[in-house]
Each structure stands twice: as structure tokens, then as C-alpha cells.
Design a protein around this motif. Sequence first.
Motif, PDB file in Angstrom:
ATOM      1  N   ASP A   1       0.877  -1.168   0.000  1.00 22.24           N
ATOM      2  CA  ASP A   1       0.000   0.000   0.000  1.00 22.24           C
ATOM      3  C   ASP A   1       0.918   1.222   0.000  1.00 22.24           C
ATOM      4  O   ASP A   1       1.723   1.410   0.907  1.00 22.24           O
ATOM      5  N   ARG A   2       0.805   2.069  -1.023  1.00 20.52           N
ATOM      6  CA  ARG A   2       1.722   3.211  -1.166  1.00 20.52           C
ATOM      7  C   ARG A   2       1.601   4.221  -0.028  1.00 20.52           C
ATOM      8  O   ARG A   2       2.503   5.009   0.203  1.00 20.52           O
ATOM      9  N   ARG A   3       0.505   4.206   0.721  1.00 21.57           N
ATOM     10  CA  ARG A   3       0.330   5.135   1.841  1.00 21.57           C
ATOM     11  C   ARG A   3       0.811   4.557   3.178  1.00 21.57           C
ATOM     12  O   ARG A   3       0.703   5.199   4.209  1.00 21.57           O
ATOM     13  N   VAL A   4       1.362   3.368   3.127  1.00 21.96           N
ATOM     14  CA  VAL A   4       1.952   2.755   4.314  1.00 21.96           C
ATOM     15  C   VAL A   4       3.444   3.068   4.295  1.00 21.96           C
ATOM     16  O   VAL A   4       4.106   2.935   3.269  1.00 21.96           O
ATOM     17  N   SER A   5       3.982   3.509   5.440  1.00 21.44           N
ATOM     18  CA  SER A   5       5.408   3.820   5.544  1.00 21.44           C
ATOM     19  C   SER A   5       6.241   2.548   5.392  1.00 21.44           C
ATOM     20  O   SER A   5       5.751   1.438   5.587  1.00 21.44           O
ATOM     21  N   ARG A   6       7.527   2.739   5.066  1.00 24.87           N
ATOM     22  CA  ARG A   6       8.423   1.585   4.888  1.00 24.87           C
ATOM     23  C   ARG A   6       8.432   0.701   6.146  1.00 24.87           C
ATOM     24  O   ARG A   6       8.362  -0.519   6.049  1.00 24.87           O
ATOM     25  N   VAL A   7       8.545   1.307   7.316  1.00 22.69           N
ATOM     26  CA  VAL A   7       8.400   0.597   8.591  1.00 22.69           C
ATOM     27  C   VAL A   7       7.358   1.397   9.372  1.00 22.69           C
ATOM     28  O   VAL A   7       7.658   2.416   9.960  1.00 22.69           O
TER      29      VAL A   7
END
Length: 130
Positions: free
Chosen positions: A42-48
Motif C-alpha cells: 500500500d503506497r500510503r503505508v510507511s516503509r516501517v
Amino acid sequence: MSGAKLPTLAILLPSGLFEVHVLPAGRSTLGRAPTNRVVVHDRRVSRVHAAITVEHAFVTIEDLGSTNGVWLNGRKLVQEPLTDGDVLTVGDSTVHFAWEGASDEQIVAEAMPSVPGWRLPPNQESKDTE
């Protein structure tokens, strides 16, 4: 956790796909990066994005400074315990937390002789000394 099924995340992605992740004991990170135990596409989820910790009869989630936050049952959180049936939102994804068989009976607490800095209200102190 004997007798109880392991805690599970069912993630509905923006693409419409469902992913299911079983959480082992200990700390698991959730995010977009492939190094996370729970990878969320999901592009709106941060890398961590967040950390989920399974410890004895407790599961907690902590926002790790994500850009879009972690929402638990419609309320933004920093760190919170999870219970069976909770719904999380990370980015544009909906995460359903399930932990069938988890119960309060599994919780064993040690007695604490005192809590530093804690005092009874003035009206309670006199009742305990009588």
C-alpha cells in the motif's frame, strides 16, 4: 498461549486482495519494506509503519512514526493493546485483528509490594491505618 490460536491479521489491501498473517511471539514490524515480517503493499503505508508485539496473553501495536498514522477502531493511536475483533487502518488498508481463544484466564500477574510515587487519596489513607 496454550490452547489459544495464534493472533492473526487479515489485511484488505487497496487492490481488493486479502492477505492473512499469523503473528509469532515477540515483536513483528509492519510496513511497505520487504524487510518487515508483515509486508503491506500500500503506497500510503510507511516503509516501517508499526510494530506489533505478542507477549504472553497480550498483543500491542505501536506506531513507529509513520506518515499517515495507525488508527484503531477509528481512533488514532501511539501504542495500544489489541483485542479480538479490533479493526486497524494503515494507509488505505484495513487490518482485522483476530485472536480466537485468547482469554483473561491466561493472564498471570505478580503482586507488587508498592508502586513508587503512588499515594492513596487523603480520605482513603485513614481507613487503611485503623
